[in-house]
Design a protein around this motif. Structure first.
Motif, PDB file in Angstrom:
ATOM      1  N   ALA A 121       0.833  -1.206   0.000  1.00 40.26           N
ATOM      2  CA  ALA A 121       0.000   0.000   0.000  1.00 40.26           C
ATOM      3  C   ALA A 121       0.870   1.259   0.000  1.00 40.26           C
ATOM      4  O   ALA A 121       0.553   2.248  -0.679  1.00 40.26           O
ATOM      5  CB  ALA A 121      -0.926  -0.011   1.217  1.00 40.26           C
ATOM      6  N   LYS A 122       1.995   1.219   0.731  1.00 46.31           N
ATOM      7  CA  LYS A 122       2.898   2.371   0.742  1.00 46.31           C
ATOM      8  C   LYS A 122       3.486   2.614  -0.645  1.00 46.31           C
ATOM      9  O   LYS A 122       3.509   3.761  -1.124  1.00 46.31           O
ATOM     10  CB  LYS A 122       4.019   2.154   1.762  1.00 46.31           C
TER      11      LYS A 122
ATOM     12  N   PHE B  99       2.222   1.765  -3.418  1.00 46.30           N
ATOM     13  CA  PHE B  99       1.126   2.208  -4.291  1.00 46.30           C
ATOM     14  C   PHE B  99       0.872   3.703  -4.104  1.00 46.30           C
ATOM     15  O   PHE B  99       0.731   4.451  -5.079  1.00 46.30           O
ATOM     16  CB  PHE B  99      -0.138   1.403  -3.978  1.00 46.30           C
ATOM     17  N   HIS B 100       0.820   4.149  -2.860  1.00 41.31           N
ATOM     18  CA  HIS B 100       0.536   5.565  -2.592  1.00 41.31           C
ATOM     19  C   HIS B 100       1.697   6.473  -2.988  1.00 41.31           C
ATOM     20  O   HIS B 100       1.499   7.663  -3.250  1.00 41.31           O
ATOM     21  CB  HIS B 100       0.176   5.761  -1.118  1.00 41.31           C
ATOM     22  N   LEU B 101       2.900   5.914  -3.058  1.00 33.75           N
ATOM     23  CA  LEU B 101       4.055   6.675  -3.545  1.00 33.75           C
ATOM     24  C   LEU B 101       4.114   6.695  -5.076  1.00 33.75           C
ATOM     25  O   LEU B 101       5.045   7.241  -5.670  1.00 33.75           O
ATOM     26  CB  LEU B 101       5.359   6.082  -2.992  1.00 33.75           C
ATOM     27  N   ASN B 102       3.103   6.068  -5.684  1.00 37.76           N
ATOM     28  CA  ASN B 102       2.985   6.037  -7.148  1.00 37.76           C
ATOM     29  C   ASN B 102       4.120   5.259  -7.820  1.00 37.76           C
ATOM     30  O   ASN B 102       4.496   5.540  -8.961  1.00 37.76           O
ATOM     31  CB  ASN B 102       2.935   7.462  -7.717  1.00 37.76           C
TER      32      ASN B 102
ATOM     33  N   GLU C   6       1.379  -0.088  -9.443  1.00 37.74           N
ATOM     34  CA  GLU C   6      -0.042   0.022  -9.768  1.00 37.74           C
ATOM     35  C   GLU C   6      -0.669  -1.358  -9.734  1.00 37.74           C
ATOM     36  O   GLU C   6       0.051  -2.376  -9.734  1.00 37.74           O
ATOM     37  CB  GLU C   6      -0.225   0.647 -11.159  1.00 37.74           C
TER      38      GLU C   6
ATOM     39  N   ASP D 269      -9.698  -4.312  -4.131  1.00 34.99           N
ATOM     40  CA  ASP D 269      -8.783  -4.586  -3.021  1.00 34.99           C
ATOM     41  C   ASP D 269      -9.040  -5.942  -2.367  1.00 34.99           C
ATOM     42  O   ASP D 269      -8.122  -6.552  -1.812  1.00 34.99           O
ATOM     43  CB  ASP D 269      -8.902  -3.486  -1.964  1.00 34.99           C
TER      44      ASP D 269
END
Length: 499
Positions: free
Chosen positions: A473-474, A476-479, A482, A488
């Motif tokens: 998740a980290k 993913f949120h840091l882009n 993907e 989910d």
């Protein structure tokens, strides 16, 4: 007989074409093996039809059987074709026969998926070029399926390669690039006899330099041609065997730069025939890169801090597959504290896509088939289809991060981080700066795998799935990664690195 279409993906059509290919009927002749070829036609009404070589008549090509025998009276505008072997180009068959590529264009097929290139260097990629030039969209089969096709046609591929080296009836060729044209400002004396004789020996041509048979074979291979009964070099011939090909091709150079803290700088240009440039550059690389001696075995072994085989493979591929038509664009080869960088002129050759190269999943396709042929005969490259796969495998096997692939016009840029940590200094992804050393390992692992699930991560790194889910998740949120689009909570949810 046409069938109702129940297939949902291009991959399944590719697999169907391979299954049909294996039904091909060998022609009853002893002088050569005929290729196994399968073709699948998807019509606009959703029905599908198949054909294989020799299905209805001995020696008939699969595409001919499908288009001319099974669907001659059918309107095929907008249809899609899958063929396991590159369709033969105009001029590849004796007049008045049409090449299969011409038949496909005449049938107004919209899109063609091709398994592998025709291995004969006089034909290689010219059928593909003809289709693209006539407005047909072309894609290649997946890389793993190409290996399957090549394996099934191993003997045909070997014989086609050998036929290219023997005197045969000349056919009309369609030039693939301007490099196949004559260099009338040069002459035969501009060749290096030493380089040519080395090629003759390594390739097993069984000819003597300067004989009529030698000239005939070199004309067939596209290295020379006649004009007013004089043999002139072609551009490809000079690049491969010229004593100084940099006179007509000033860009045919590898420019190397070494720049690290505390060890000074060094700049070198590697010239001469392109077959010698990778050797020169690698010898320079060995002298510049840090090394240590391993005495665990009876023999001393020098170990370099970045594996030679990875850089040799990448640099040789750059020399073979670069675009030589771009004026003023040499190959750049740089060593710095964080990375080894190779810049190769030219975008991805059609129909390959830049994204496929970024992910090291690009199918096999040669920009310069005749150059590839010579490098293969000289054993300077891996066998056809292994270039990108080799680079990926070698970096993973050596626990190194995959190279970062970018495009900085007019260059494809391959940046090889020298360590897991150094990727922070060479990547343009801002989120990477926020990763710990352990998180970097996870990110590099995801890049090497393509797609991974939370379960995969949990099992490989020996952590709880809840912890793995939090780490993903980290990222993913840091882009940096993907998903494949699944929800989910879906068991089919997977993650892949963003490129």
């Amino acid at each position: 007989m046409a069938k109702v279409n129940k297939i949902t993906s291009d991959r399944e059509y590719m697999e169907m074409a391979i299954k049909v290919m294996n039904e091909s009927i060998q022609e009853p002749r002893e002088d050569k093996v005929s290729p196994k070829v399968g073709a699948v036609l998807i019509k606009i009404d959703g029905t599908i039809e198949t054909a294989y070589r020799g299905e209805l008549r001995e020696g008939d090509h699969a595409e001919f059987t499908l288009l001319e025998r099974k669907n001659r009276s059918e309107k095929l505008d907008g249809a899609t074709l899958f063929a396991t072997l590159e369709p033969c180009a105009p001029g590849a068959r004796k007049h008045p026969k049409l090449g299969c590529a011409e038949r496909i264009v005449n049938a107004r097929i919209k899109k063609v998926f091709i398994g592998v290139e025709d291995p004969d260097p006089s034909v290689d990629r010219k059928g593909i070029k003809y289709l693209i030039d006539n407005g047909i969209e072309v894609e290649m089969f997946d890389a793993d399926l190409q290996l399957e096709i090549n394996k099934a046609n191993k003997q045909f591929m070997l014989e086609a390669n050998e036929r290219a080296k023997k005197v045969q009836d000349e056919i009309v060729e369609t030039p693939l690039t301007d490099l196949e044209n004559l260099e009338l400002e040069s002459n035969f004396e501009d060749f290096s006899k030493t380089e040519i004789e080395n090629f003759i020996s390594k390739a097993g041509l069984n000819v003597d330099y300067g004989t009529d048979k030698f000239y005939c074979i070199f004309r067939q291979l596209g290295f020379i041609d006649l004009k007013e009964n004089i043999n002139y070099p072609t551009g490809i011939g000079l690049l491969l065997f010229g004593s100084n090909p940099q006179i007509p091709f000033t860009n045919a150079v590898v420019k190397a730069t070494f720049k690290t803290k505390g060890r000074g700088e060094d700049i070198q240009d590697f010239k001469g025939p392109i077959t010698t440039q990778s050797f020169q550059a690698i010898e320079w690389f060995k002298d510049k890169i840090d090394s240590q001696i391993n005495r665990e075995d009876a023999k001393r072994k020098i170990i370099y801090d970045y594996p030679l085989e990875i850089i040799r493979e990448a640099l040789t591929n750059a020399i073979v597959h670069r675009d030589y038509s771009i004026d003023g664009a040499p190959i750049y080869f740089e060593i710095n504290d964080d990375a080894i960088v190779i810049k190769s002129p030219g975008q991805a050759v059609e129909p390959l896509k830049f994204e496929q190269i970024q992910r090291f999943s690009a199918p096999s396709l040669s920009r310069n088939p005749k150059i590839m042929f010579v490098f293969n005969e000289l054993e300077l490259v891996e066998q056809r289809g292994f270039g990108f796969n080799s680079i990926k495998k070698l970096t993973v096997d050596n626990n190194l991060p995959l190279p970062i692939v970018s495009y900085d016009a007019p260059y494809l840029v391959f940046t090889f981080p020298r360590s897991g940590e150094s990727i922070k200094n060479v990547s343009n992804e801002k989120g990477i700066q926020e990763l710990s050393a352990d998180e970097l390992k996870v990110y590099n692992w995801i890049r090497s795998k393509g797609e991974v699930s939370t379960k995969d991560y949990s099992e490989v790194f020996g952590i709880a799935q809840r912890t793995a889910s939090r780490h993903l998740a980290k990222l993913f949120h840091l882009n940096l990664i993907e998903t494949n689009g699944e929800s989910d909570r879906s068991p089919k949810l997977k993650y892949k690195a963003k490129e």
